[in-house]
Design an enzyme around this catalytic site. Structure first.
Site, PDB file in Angstrom:
ATOM      1  N   SER A  52      -9.625   5.044   1.703  1.00 12.90           N
ATOM      2  CA  SER A  52      -8.686   5.567   0.710  1.00 12.90           C
ATOM      3  C   SER A  52      -9.326   5.638  -0.673  1.00 12.90           C
ATOM      4  O   SER A  52     -10.040   4.717  -1.101  1.00 12.90           O
ATOM      5  CB  SER A  52      -7.433   4.696   0.646  1.00 12.90           C
ATOM      6  OG  SER A  52      -6.622   5.062  -0.461  1.00 12.90           O
ATOM      7  N   SER A  54      -7.840   5.243  -3.272  1.00 19.23           N
ATOM      8  CA  SER A  54      -7.131   4.301  -4.141  1.00 19.23           C
ATOM      9  C   SER A  54      -7.733   2.900  -4.133  1.00 19.23           C
ATOM     10  O   SER A  54      -7.359   2.070  -4.965  1.00 19.23           O
ATOM     11  CB  SER A  54      -5.661   4.214  -3.718  1.00 19.23           C
ATOM     12  OG  SER A  54      -5.005   5.444  -3.916  1.00 19.23           O
ATOM     13  N   GLN A  87       5.045   6.197   8.201  1.00 18.31           N
ATOM     14  CA  GLN A  87       5.372   4.779   8.296  1.00 18.31           C
ATOM     15  C   GLN A  87       5.397   4.259   9.731  1.00 18.31           C
ATOM     16  O   GLN A  87       4.869   3.175  10.018  1.00 18.31           O
ATOM     17  CB  GLN A  87       6.729   4.510   7.620  1.00 18.31           C
ATOM     18  CG  GLN A  87       6.683   4.587   6.110  1.00 18.31           C
ATOM     19  CD  GLN A  87       7.975   4.116   5.464  1.00 18.31           C
ATOM     20  OE1 GLN A  87       8.815   3.506   6.108  1.00 18.31           O
ATOM     21  NE2 GLN A  87       8.141   4.417   4.184  1.00 18.31           N
ATOM     22  N   HIS A 109      13.004   2.875   0.804  1.00 13.52           N
ATOM     23  CA  HIS A 109      13.867   3.958   1.296  1.00 13.52           C
ATOM     24  C   HIS A 109      14.221   3.613   2.736  1.00 13.52           C
ATOM     25  O   HIS A 109      13.377   3.098   3.479  1.00 13.52           O
ATOM     26  CB  HIS A 109      13.127   5.290   1.206  1.00 13.52           C
ATOM     27  CG  HIS A 109      13.914   6.481   1.691  1.00 13.52           C
ATOM     28  ND1 HIS A 109      15.272   6.620   1.487  1.00 13.52           N
ATOM     29  CD2 HIS A 109      13.524   7.596   2.361  1.00 13.52           C
ATOM     30  CE1 HIS A 109      15.686   7.777   2.006  1.00 13.52           C
ATOM     31  NE2 HIS A 109      14.640   8.372   2.540  1.00 13.52           N
ATOM     32  N   GLY A 135       7.529   5.948  -9.677  1.00 14.81           N
ATOM     33  CA  GLY A 135       6.743   4.752  -9.902  1.00 14.81           C
ATOM     34  C   GLY A 135       6.174   4.619 -11.300  1.00 14.81           C
ATOM     35  O   GLY A 135       6.136   3.518 -11.856  1.00 14.81           O
TER      36      GLY A 135
END
Length: 350
Positions: A52, A54, A87, A109, A135
């Site tokens: 990733s 990130s 997910q 959610h 966010g």
């Protein structure tokens, strides 16, 4: 019946003593949750794929980062902040096999729990803390000493301690500075989808573009049409945000108010179509259609994304937005439009 609302004094961060929280994903919500909890004194680890983009970003901000399975294995609370369509796969392959006995699962959610795509065993607490804002605002408001409201819910409470844990999480996020409203996974999921489809996205977006078409097809200048059906929308939303629909109405002219009260474009027929959309949300038809398409590689989603990525009013939008000093100008606007699909791709694979 009045809503149940909790504030700062209703939660105790000591609940997290000796506990570790794994934040899965580092997109819009993920970075805010990880940083806010960390700054509230909670022991946080971020779970990401090793490839990733990130990973380095999160590390630069002083966060511990591990592969998803490793982060889950050492966590007492696992907050899943991945896009809805990813997910269940991540849960089945990397979360469920590594989840500690009795560890809590958390969501922002209710989609996957409500529609049964994720089915935790009954010994795991399951709760939700869903911020009512993106966010970057959740993070900004926390840093400013304020907070973004949340809705909170508990789906499974095997040990009787899930509500204190849920509220402590909301407090660590900074949300109890503003307030947390009690809901259920069912209510949050169905109302969230309904609002997106019928008012916030599927309603306003189409209404503005259709209004632009009606005016330009009647021969009016596109620039004037843009100002009248789209640009001034922000003014009304800001007024409504400050004081509700009445303030938005009272701040406009009597002529505008009278036109509002007598307009029949949005009518009972519209309401009936909304009820049909709500039924599709309630019976799972919408969720199945979306998830089936995503499982097939999202061909219909990509087709729709392309079809609607060029709204007619954007033929003049970048130029007109560049006229206002508080915007970044037409060049920046064009750059943003150019990178739109790339941004979507990035947020979906955090």
């Amino acid at each position: 019946m009045a809503a149940t609302i909790w504030y700062e004094n209703d939660a105790d961060l000591a609940v997290f003593n000796g506990k570790k929280v794994a934040i899965l994903g580092y997109g819009s919500q993920g970075h805010a949750h990880a940083l806010n909890l960390r700054d509230s004194g909670v022991d946080v680890v971020v779970g990401l794929r090793p490839t990733s983009k990130s990973v380095e970003f999160a590390k630069e901000q002083g966060l511990e980062v591990k592969p998803v399975a490793e982060a889950v294995a050492e966590a007492d609370v696992v907050m899943i902040l991945l896009p809805d369509q990813y997910q269940a796969k991540v849960y089945n392959e990397e979360v469920a096999p590594n989840l500690k006995p009795g560890a809590a699962l958390a969501f922002a959610h209710g989609f996957n729990i409500h529609y049964g795509y994720i089915k935790p065993s009954e010994d795991h607490p399951v709760f939700m803390v869903a911020p009512k804002g993106p966010g970057h605002i959740v993070r900004r408001e926390y840093a400013a000493g304020r907070g973004v409201p949340v809705v909170v819910a508990v789906e499974q409470d095997p040990d009787g301690n899930t509500w204190p844990l849920c509220l402590a999480y909301a407090k660590a996020l900074g949300a109890l500075r503003a307030g947390a409203i009690k809901t259920t996974f069912t209510e949050e999921t169905e109302t969230d989808l309904f609002g997106e489809q019928n008012v916030l996205m599927g309603g306003i977006n189409h209404l503005c573009d259709m209004g632009f078409d009606v005016l330009t097809e009647a021969g009016y200048q596109p620039e004037i049409a843009y100002f009248e059906v789209f640009h001034e929308l922000k003014m009304l939303v800001d007024l409504a945000n400050e004081g509700g629909l009445n303030k938005a109405r009272w701040s406009c002219s009597d002529t505008a108010q009278y036109g509002d009260y007598t307009c029949k474009v949005i009518n009972e027929e519209t309401k009936e179509r909304m009820k049909y959309q709500l039924k599709r949300i309630q019976d799972g038809s919408f969720a199945k259609e979306f998830m089936d398409d995503q499982a097939a590689g999202a061909p219909h989603f990509k087709e729709l994304q392309e079809e609607y990525s060029h709204p007619h009013l954007e033929t003049v939008g970048p130029k007109l937005r560049g006229m206002f000093s508080w915007n970044n100008g037409p060049a920046a606007d064009a750059d943003e439009a150019e990178s739109f699909n790339g941004k979507i791709a990035r947020t979906q694979v955090q």
